[in-house]
Enzyme design. Structure first.
Site, PDB file in Angstrom:
ATOM      1  N   ASP A  63       0.832  -1.202   0.000  1.00  0.00           N
ATOM      2  CA  ASP A  63       0.000   0.000   0.000  1.00  0.00           C
ATOM      3  C   ASP A  63       0.874   1.262   0.000  1.00  0.00           C
ATOM      4  OD1 ASP A  63      -2.286   1.552   0.157  1.00  0.00           O
ATOM      5  OD2 ASP A  63      -3.041   0.638   1.999  1.00  0.00           O
ATOM      6  N   ASP A 112     -10.712   2.201  -3.343  1.00  0.00           N
ATOM      7  CA  ASP A 112     -11.285   1.994  -2.014  1.00  0.00           C
ATOM      8  C   ASP A 112     -12.803   2.067  -2.064  1.00  0.00           C
ATOM      9  OD1 ASP A 112      -9.066   1.422  -0.565  1.00  0.00           O
ATOM     10  OD2 ASP A 112      -8.760   3.437   0.221  1.00  0.00           O
TER      11      ASP A 112
HETATM   12  C1  DGJ Z   1      -5.816   2.032   1.846  1.00  0.00           C
HETATM   13  C2  DGJ Z   1      -6.202   0.799   1.110  1.00  0.00           C
HETATM   14  O1  DGJ Z   1      -6.693   1.099  -0.140  1.00  0.00           O
HETATM   15  C3  DGJ Z   1      -7.228   0.020   1.940  1.00  0.00           C
HETATM   16  O2  DGJ Z   1      -7.649  -1.100   1.234  1.00  0.00           O
HETATM   17  C4  DGJ Z   1      -6.587  -0.349   3.242  1.00  0.00           C
HETATM   18  O3  DGJ Z   1      -5.541  -1.247   3.029  1.00  0.00           O
HETATM   19  C5  DGJ Z   1      -6.095   0.901   3.960  1.00  0.00           C
HETATM   20  N1  DGJ Z   1      -5.259   1.691   3.128  1.00  0.00           N
HETATM   21  C6  DGJ Z   1      -5.352   0.524   5.210  1.00  0.00           C
HETATM   22  O4  DGJ Z   1      -4.755   1.593   5.803  1.00  0.00           O
END
Ligand code: DGJ
Length: 731
Positions: A479, A549
């Site tokens: 991430d 997201d």
């Molecule tokens: C952003 C990601 O896109 C989410 O899926 C998740 O992993 C969060 N970060 C966690 O902080």
């Protein structure tokens, strides 16, 4: 065979792919390199007339009175800077005298089978049987600088890739202030510009715009390819649609700052440029040093956006993704993020895993919060040791438990970040990117690690590889939750601070290279606050990338429509989540959430125990369906059948490479009362063949399905799921 020829007498290069040709010529005694043609395949190489060198003012060596008539109009293959071509240049410098001019002229070339790698950079690849490469060396004698243009033509896909290497042969250093990876001059005709724009949770929306005089562009100076704009631009003819019309697609294999620009000039021609964004870029090149600009993928389609898409999908599946997972079925995973956020312990995770195993899920992914002091997003990043207050018994114990259910285990990291409240920051504050004496700009409370520093890369390598070696971990979610600002590296001298944005990306790639080489069987999934770094550079290391997201099924039809323009469906991380949806509050049926998530790398992001018995049955059925159709979804030819931005539905289909079956999926957004049923026209079928609906047994010809259409069911309620599976009858 040979895809590239040089016609010595005419001084013309011709590059061929299955349906396209690309021609370059050397012009005049001065040896300007000119662009002649890019488009549908032509057999006659002798098309130098297209360069219009016959027109009187366009012979530079005979026209010193008005050299600019030539320089400012000629279709330059790699335009220089500051000596009379007033359009956008592809390269500019600051030399020892402070001059910015560059004029690269032809010196030599070579043609060979295969494709060289790009040092330190992701790039498409192909064997000697799969592609051919042309290297053209241009030189600026005044600067003592060479600019080598690399072109590779693939035999099996309509793609020509380009990249550029600049070498300084002079004693004094020269500063590169711009090095684009491609430039293409062509007549303006009736093209519109297609780009992708967005935001967090709204990535890769479609935008068409008229091309006006002057410059129009998309770009990123956020240090990543970004949620907001995408390193891609297409020129699309006025009559073009999914399966007809002319389309030129340009896509950057890079994850950092970029600029994609189209300029229309006084003579109604266009100059397209794509490369690293010149803002914040300044690269010191000492004697004998070479700068390598990342790769651009170019494709031309005279059969609409659909062919462009299928070409790019094929290219990336065959010639970019390296992981063994490119040909493996992807595990159906369950991720705990939307189920628990930071609030979990080993018991909660274990019970999520248990209920998922019962329904057929293959892998549990433990998201953010398992390490350091991490009960929220303001601390802990950088401390990649398990938090035993949350996971009592440690990571190894949990991994073993999950594996005892017959499931694999995956883990979240955000390697490039550092929290000020972390042990790492307390011991190495200088590892963070921040400007001395200036308060740092925080985003989600966090700062970035200076990925240019070898010791930072080594620390991350040791930490991550240590965790991966400590337990049977089959998957890593990589991430990155903020854009980059405050560009300053404590490790670079003042004269080289302008190198930081690109060096950051090189550092990231170097770390990914080391980890993916040591753990080839680990499935890496890219992520950046959803799809903020969904690009071809990351795809080289990570065969799938979390798309957004936003897990709302309706929003996802749009996000995935835009994403599908370029990226193979197997690359698109996509999960079923709860309703009301956490990003929009919208309620959509479970079947609809399943259908949209299945058009990707399928997974779930909820606590399955909390579902009704009926929903659990639906989930189990969806997993079974995905196991059955997964190879077709990930390996088939992709067709967009309706447009969620302009129509009341989103439909798409997957046609098997051997045309033996078709899966049609989609969502009808709103149901209207008292309406006739609608028919959906399919695409990509054999008109004379017969296809049988595997559910109803109904038989249709391909022609009937493509021209008359498939009758859709009467819908009831909103966001109605639709799915058909048809098999070709061979008898
Ligand atoms: C952003 C990601 O896109 C989410 O899926 C998740 O992993 C969060 N970060 C966690 O902080």
């Amino acid at each position: 065979m040979g895809a590239i020829h040089y016609y010595e007498k005419e001084r013309v290069f011709k590059l061929d792919t299955p349906h396209t040709s690309y021609l370059i010529g050397i012009v005049d005694e001065e040896k300007f390199l000119g662009h002649i043609y890019y488009g549908a395949k032509i057999t006659d190489y002798d098309v130098r007339a297209l360069m219009r060198t016959g027109e009187a003012p366009f012979v530079p060596s005979q026209n010193n009175r008005d050299r600019s008539s030539f320089l400012d109009a000629f279709p330059m293959e790699y335009p220089g800077h500051g000596v009379g071509d007033y359009r956008e240049s592809a390269i500019s410098v600051a030399d020892k005298n402070g001059n910015t001019a560059v004029q690269p002229l032809y010196r030599e070339h070579k043609i060979y089978a295969g494709k060289p790698g790009l040092p330190g950079l992701p790039a498409t690849f192909g064997s000697e049987e799969e592609c051919e490469t042309l290297e053209i060396v241009l030189a600026d004698e005044v600067l003592d600088l060479t600019v080598t243009l690399y072109y590779t033509a693939f035999y099996d896909v309509d793609v020509i890739t380009r990249s550029v290497r600049v070498t300084n042969h002079a004693k004094e250093p020269v500063y590169l202030t711009k090095v684009f990876s491609t430039a293409l001059d062509l007549d303006a005709e009736d093209y519109r510009m297609l780009t992708l724009h967005g935001s967090w949770a709204r990535e890769r929306q479609i935008e068409y715009r008229q091309i006006g005089y002057g410059k129009q562009s998309v770009g990123s100076c956020r240090g990543e390819s970004s949620h907001q704009e995408h390193p891609f631009v297409a020129l699309v003819s006025a009559n073009a649609g999914q399966e007809q019309g002319r389309v030129y697609g340009f896509h950057f294999v890079y994850s950092g700052n970029f600029l994609a620009q189209v300029e229309k000039n006084q003579f109604d021609s266009l100059r397209v440029v794509l490369g690293i964004h010149p803002q914040d870029f300044r690269w010191e090149l000492k004697q004998d040093e070479t700068f390598t600009a990342p790769e651009v993928v170019m494709t031309y389609s005279d059969a609409g956006l659909g062919r462009m898409t299928r070409t790019l999908h094929d290219l990336y599946r065959k010639h970019l993704i390296r992981s063994p997972y490119k040909d493996r079925e992807r595990p159906v995973l369950i991720n705990n993020w939307e189920a628990t956020y930071f609030d979990f312990n080993e018991e909660k995770i274990w019970s999520i895993a248990k209920s998922a195993a019962e329904l057929g899920v293959d892998m549990l992914v433990l998201d953010d919060g398992w390490f350091g002091k991490r009960d929220g997003d303001c601390s802990g990043l950088g401390d990649w040791d398990v938090n035993e207050t949350k996971l009592r018994g440690g990571l190894g114990k949990l991994v073993d438990q999950v594996r005892s259910l017959g499931m694999q285990f995956g883990l979240w990291f955000e390697p490039e970040m550092i929290s000020e409240d972390s042990d790492l920051y307390r011991s190495h504050p200088d590892w963070a990117i921040r400007i001395p004496d200036r308060a740092p700009m925080r985003s989600r409370y966090q700062l970035l690690l200076d990925m240019t520093r070898q010791e930072v890369q080594d620390y991350l390598y040791e930490k991550i590889s240590g965790v991966l070696r400590s337990a049977a971990i089959s998957y890593v979610k990589w991430d990155m939750n903020r854009s980059i600002s405050d560009w300053y590296s404590a490790a670079l001298p003042a004269a080289q601070q302008g190198e930081l944005p690109h060096r950051y990306v090189l550092g990231l790639y170097a770390l990914l290279e080391r980890l993916t080489a040591e753990f080839p069987d680990v499935l890496f999934e890219g992520c950046s606050g959803g799809g903020g770094r969904f690009d071809a550079g990351m795809l080289y290391y990570c065969p799938q990338i979390w798309c957004s997201d936003d897990t709302d099924a309706y929003e996802r039809t749009r996000i995935q429509y835009g994403t599908s323009m370029i990226y193979p469906i197997s690359a698109v991380g996509s999960h079923v989540s709860v309703v009301p949806n956490h990003q929009t509050g919208r309620i959509t049926p479970m079947e609809t959430r399943g259908i949209t998530a299945m058009a990707g790398s399928f997974g779930f992001e909820l606590d399955l125990q909390k579902l009704s018995e009926e929903d659990k049955k639906t989930v189990a059925a969806q997993i079974k369906q995905f196991k059955e159709y997964g190879p077709l979804i990930h390996g088939g030819k992709y067709y967009r059948l309706s447009d969620p931005f302009t129509e009341n539905s989103a439909f798409w289909s997957f046609v098997a490479q051997d045309d033996s079956e078709v899966l049609v999926q989609g969502v009808v957004f709103r149901t209207a009362p008292n309406m006739r049923r609608k028919a959906l026209r399919l695409a990509g079928l054999c008109p004379e063949s017969r296809y049988q609906d595997t559910a109803s047994g109904e038989i249709y010809t391909g022609a009937a399905l493509m021209h008359g259409g498939l009758l859709l069911p009467q819908t009831w309620g909103d966001y109605c799921p639709v799915m058909f599976h048809l098999k070709k009858i061979f008898a």
